[in-house]
Structure formats: structure tokens, C-alpha cells
Design a protein around this motif. Structure first.
Motif, PDB file in Angstrom:
ATOM      1  N   LYS A   1       0.799  -1.228   0.000  1.00  0.00           N
ATOM      2  CA  LYS A   1       0.000   0.000   0.000  1.00  0.00           C
ATOM      3  C   LYS A   1       0.833   1.281   0.000  1.00  0.00           C
ATOM      4  CE  LYS A   1      -3.931  -2.218   0.188  1.00  0.00           C
ATOM      5  NZ  LYS A   1      -4.839  -2.232  -0.976  1.00  0.00           N
ATOM      6  N   LYS A   2       1.943   1.301   0.740  1.00  0.00           N
ATOM      7  CA  LYS A   2       2.751   2.517   0.853  1.00  0.00           C
ATOM      8  C   LYS A   2       4.061   2.329   0.082  1.00  0.00           C
ATOM      9  CE  LYS A   2       0.906   3.967   5.331  1.00  0.00           C
ATOM     10  NZ  LYS A   2       1.245   4.347   6.739  1.00  0.00           N
ATOM     11  N   TRP A   3       4.290   3.201  -0.894  1.00  0.00           N
ATOM     12  CA  TRP A   3       5.371   3.020  -1.851  1.00  0.00           C
ATOM     13  C   TRP A   3       6.428   4.119  -1.722  1.00  0.00           C
ATOM     14  CZ3 TRP A   3       4.818  -0.392  -6.446  1.00  0.00           C
ATOM     15  CH2 TRP A   3       3.718  -1.258  -6.336  1.00  0.00           C
TER      16      TRP A   3
ATOM     17  N   SER B   1       3.995   5.754  -9.982  1.00  0.00           N
ATOM     18  CA  SER B   1       3.274   6.587  -9.005  1.00  0.00           C
ATOM     19  C   SER B   1       1.815   6.785  -9.402  1.00  0.00           C
ATOM     20  CB  SER B   1       3.963   7.946  -8.872  1.00  0.00           C
ATOM     21  OG  SER B   1       5.257   7.814  -8.354  1.00  0.00           O
ATOM     22  N   LYS B   2       1.584   7.100 -10.666  1.00  0.00           N
ATOM     23  CA  LYS B   2       0.205   7.301 -11.141  1.00  0.00           C
ATOM     24  C   LYS B   2      -0.629   6.036 -10.972  1.00  0.00           C
ATOM     25  CE  LYS B   2       1.194  10.920 -14.559  1.00  0.00           C
ATOM     26  NZ  LYS B   2       1.261  11.244 -16.017  1.00  0.00           N
TER      27      LYS B   2
ATOM     28  N   VAL C   1      -0.075   3.506  -8.873  1.00  0.00           N
ATOM     29  CA  VAL C   1      -0.277   3.216  -7.446  1.00  0.00           C
ATOM     30  C   VAL C   1      -1.443   4.043  -6.909  1.00  0.00           C
ATOM     31  CG1 VAL C   1       0.728   3.527  -5.151  1.00  0.00           C
ATOM     32  CG2 VAL C   1       2.079   2.462  -6.963  1.00  0.00           C
ATOM     33  N   LYS C   2      -1.428   5.332  -7.199  1.00  0.00           N
ATOM     34  CA  LYS C   2      -2.487   6.218  -6.693  1.00  0.00           C
ATOM     35  C   LYS C   2      -3.845   5.854  -7.284  1.00  0.00           C
ATOM     36  CE  LYS C   2       0.794  10.014  -6.037  1.00  0.00           C
ATOM     37  NZ  LYS C   2       1.276  11.327  -6.567  1.00  0.00           N
TER      38      LYS C   2
ATOM     39  N   GLU D   1      -0.497   4.633  -1.810  1.00  0.00           N
ATOM     40  CA  GLU D   1       0.070   5.921  -1.408  1.00  0.00           C
ATOM     41  C   GLU D   1       1.566   5.951  -1.719  1.00  0.00           C
ATOM     42  OE1 GLU D   1       0.717   8.565   2.703  1.00  0.00           O
ATOM     43  OE2 GLU D   1      -0.282   6.607   2.771  1.00  0.00           O
ATOM     44  N   VAL D   2       2.034   7.037  -2.315  1.00  0.00           N
ATOM     45  CA  VAL D   2       3.461   7.251  -2.518  1.00  0.00           C
ATOM     46  C   VAL D   2       3.958   8.125  -1.368  1.00  0.00           C
ATOM     47  CG1 VAL D   2       5.234   8.249  -4.012  1.00  0.00           C
ATOM     48  CG2 VAL D   2       3.277   7.052  -5.022  1.00  0.00           C
TER      49      VAL D   2
END
Length: 400
Positions: free
Chosen positions: A160-162, A180-181, A183-184, A189-190
Motif C-alpha cells: 500500500k505505501k510506496w 506513481s500514477k 499506485v495512486k 500511497e506514494v
């Protein structure tokens, strides 16, 4: 290997290549001595030569010649080589590139000279985005396709958290932006990122920052020797696959070999060829390893082989080395690729083919030299690569 290549790409046709030297001349622009040399380098050169041999040594009635040069991972040097090749040495097509900045520097020059460039070893999506060209095909992989496939797999496994450790040039920027795009978009979350120069030796400060971020997924958005160094040092700092999900969108066989299975086991990667997959991939890998100091290939060098064969088939059919006509022909028919998987070339120049989710084996799971990957999922090309509807390529947007 001749049967493998010709079954996929031979196209009967007419007679003249139409160049000044009386040859069909292919240039392999690559990294022969730097951070990406084991991933492309001499293996890419030998793959191009194997393709020329598999095609029979002649196309459109003319002998095939393969040359190569080392761009030293510098865009200005790469651009100068390209100009000399096109203007003085009558090179018809350039393949590999191995560096995104070098490939982007070559786009305009290739279009002006009406030649063909088929990058197979670079990740930037700009080649099928704003800087697409009617003379360019992006063959093996790109940062969106690998990132999209990996994000889906990791998110399904609870990541979940990158956090990103990113090489500071076009390839790394493109990779981080795309991941990033994605993941969101999927609810992740980045939590941060750090940039490092190409050819970094000491990753300790970057790794400590990643550990302090609270991330449960650490993305190594780099490649070659940088990736190998980062992985080995990450293990030293306790970043292991049972504590974090370590993701390497461009994790190649040569990098695993350099870092060792002990340090890399369990990591997730994306790729387009696992050489142990079938008889064709094994035959290609076995032959290329004999020509490349025992180093086994994956998709980057396999892409050189299949791209050269596809190009030669198009030259045979078109009968000249007219770059735009050749690319138009390649876009008009399905690609029969025995190494990367069958696909199509879209209007933006993206060659769509399956993307595999790979997990690095443990030392106990590896049964033979270079047996490092197991395929745990396969994402179809039309689901892995950026949708054409999202393209910023003028070749696409101008027809909407």
C-alpha cells in the motif's frame, strides 16, 4: 534458429533495398562498457548478427551488414554516431539504444533522414508519447507496461505505501512517474522518493531514507549495475522480501547473476521473456550465451533479435530501405514473435506483446545455471501497455 526466425518473419517480395552501398545496413547503438553493458551490449550485437544469419544473410537481394557503436550513455555522443551512420555510412536501421536519453536524441535525426529506429532496450514512454515518430517502433518494453503489470501484482499482495529509489535521468523519471500514477489510481500511497546519479556506488543514504519513510513497498527505479548495487546494499541494511515488498520493474537476468540469488530471492519483477519458458526461448538463449561469454539473455537482447528479423522481412516486402514505408508495413500486419510473444504494432509505434510477472527463485529452486526466474502471471499486451486512448502521440491525436 534459422527456422525459428524465418517462420516468424520471412516475407517474400521485390528486389531493391535502394541504398548507396548495396547493403541492408543495421546499426546496434548500445552500451558496450558501462552500467547496461551486460543487459544489452555485446549480447545485443550478437543477437542482431544471429537475426541476420537466420534470415539468410540477404534481404531484398542485398547482403545484410551489422555494425555497432558504444554511446557511453551520453546523448550527445549517441546523436553524433547516429548522424555519421545515416549521412556517411548509409545505415538503414538502428536498434537497441540501451539508454532512454540516447534514444530520444535520435528520434528527430531518424525522421529527418527517413530511416528506421527500433529501440528495444529503453524504458521511456515518450517514444510512443509526445516524441513518437512515423520512423520509430518501440519494441521490447517500456516503463508503463512493466510498471502497470507490477503494480497490479503487488497491490493484490497487500502493498500500500510506496517509496522510490530512482536513477536521475529520463528512464528513471519515466518509471517513477508511471508507477506513481498507477499506485495512486489503485488506492495506494506514494510516501516519498530519492534520486541518485547514474553509476552510483554507495546507496546507503538512499536506503536509510527509504527505511525511515514507513513504506512497505520499495521500488528500485534503476537498472544495470545501479540496480545490482542497490539490491546488495539493501540486504545489508535489512531490506528483505519478508519485511518489505521490493519491486524492480527492470530486473534482468544479468543483474540477478551479479547480485546473486541469496540477495535477490523473492523480489518481484516484470519482463517479456523467461528463457526457460519453451523450446524457442531456450534455443535462442543457449546460442546467444555461447556468443556472449556465457551470459544468458532476457527480453532486451531477445527484442533485438526479433526486431531485426521483423525489419528484414519488411525490407524484403517493400523492396527499398524507405523508413516510413517500412514502419507503415510493420504496423499493418500482426507480429509473429516466437520470443516475446505474438503482438501488433499500434499507430503510436508501441509493439504490444504479453508482459510476465516474474519472481526471483531461491537458491534451492534454481535447477541449472541462469535459472533465476519463475513466471507467476502473464498480463496481455493490451492490458499491460498504456491505452491508446491516453496517448499524446501526434500520430494518434491528429487523427481523432
Amino acid at each position: 534458429m534459422a527456422a525459428l526466425g524465418l517462420a516468424g518473419f520471412a516475407i517474400a517480395g521485390a528486389a531493391q533495398a535502394g541504398d548507396r552501398t548495396g547493403t541492408v545496413k543495421i546499426g546496434v547503438l548500445t552500451d558496450m562498457s558501462g552500467v547496461f553493458s551486460d543487459l544489452t551490449g555485446n549480447g545485443a550485437v550478437q543477437a542482431a548478427k544471429m537475426a541476420a544469419e537466420a534470415y539468410g544473410g540477404r534481404a531484398a537481394g542485398r547482403p545484410i551488414e551489422v555494425i555497432f557503436a558504444d554511446h557511453q550513455n551520453k546523448a550527445d555522443i549517441g546523436a553524433a554516431i547516429i548522424r555519421r551512420w545515416y549521412d556517411q555510412e548509409d545505415v538503414d536501421m538502428v536498434v537497441d539504444f540501451a539508454n532512454s536519453a540516447v534514444a530520444l536524441a535520435a528520434v528527430g535525426i531518424t525522421r529527418e533522414r527517413n530511416k528506421v529506429m527500433i529501440p528495444s532496450g529503453v524504458g521511456t514512454t515518450e517514444l510512443t508519447g509526445k516524441q513518437c515518430s512515423p520512423n520509430t517502433i518501440h519494441w521490447s518494453w517500456d516503463s508503463y507496461g512493466n510498471a502497470n503489470a507490477l503494480v497490479k501484482a503487488v497491490m493484490q499482495r497487500g502493498g500500500k505505501k510506496w517509496f522510490f529509489i530512482t536513477v536521475d535521468y529520463a528512464f528513471g523519471h519515466s518509471l517513477e512517474e508511471n508507477v506513481s500514477k498507477l499506485v495512486k489510481a489503485q488506492g495506494g500511497e506514494v510516501v516519498g522518493s530519492v534520486k541518485h546519479p547514474l553509476n552510483t556506488v554507495d546507496f546507503s543514504s538512499y536506503i536509510l531514507t527509504a527505511q525511515a519513510s514507513g513504506a512497505d513497498v520499495i521500488v528500485l527505479a534503476n537498472g544495470g549495475g545501479d540496480l545490482s548495487n542497490a539490491v546488495k546494499q539493501a540486504r545489508e541494511f535489512g531490506i528483505t522480501s519478508d519485511r518489505y515488498k521490493i519491486v524492480a520493474p527492470q530486473f534482468n537476468l544479468a543483474v540477478v547473476h551479479a547480485a546473486g540469488l541469496k540477495d535477490t530471492q523473492g523480489l518481484l519483477a516484470a519482463g517479456s521473456m523467461n528463457w526457460t519458458e519453451n523450446a524457442d526461448t531456450r534455443a535462442f538463449a543457449t546460442e546467444l550465451s555461447k556468443r556472449n561469454n556465457g551470459i544468458h539473455p532476457d527480453a532486451l537482447q531477445a527484442g533485438v533479435y526479433s526486431a531485426v528479423l521483423a525489419y528484414l522481412g519488411a525490407v524484403e516486402k517493400v523492396g527499398t530501405a524507405d523508413g516510413k514505408k517500412i514502419v507503415d508495413l510493420l504496423k499493418a500486419a500482426p507480429v509473429k514473435d516466437p520470443l516475446l510473444g505474438d503482438g501488433v504494432i499500434r499507430a503510436d509505434g508501441r509493439m504490444l506483446h504479453p508482459v510476465q510477472i516474474l519472481q526471483i527463485k531461491s537458491p534451492d529452486e534454481s535447477k541449472e545455471p541462469w535459472d533465476y526466474f519463475k513466471t507467476i502471471d502473464v498480463i496481455p499486451g493490451d492490458q499491460a501497455f498504456r491505452p491508446l486512448a491516453e496517448s499524446e502521440c501526434p500520430l494518434v491525436t491528429n487523427t481523432r
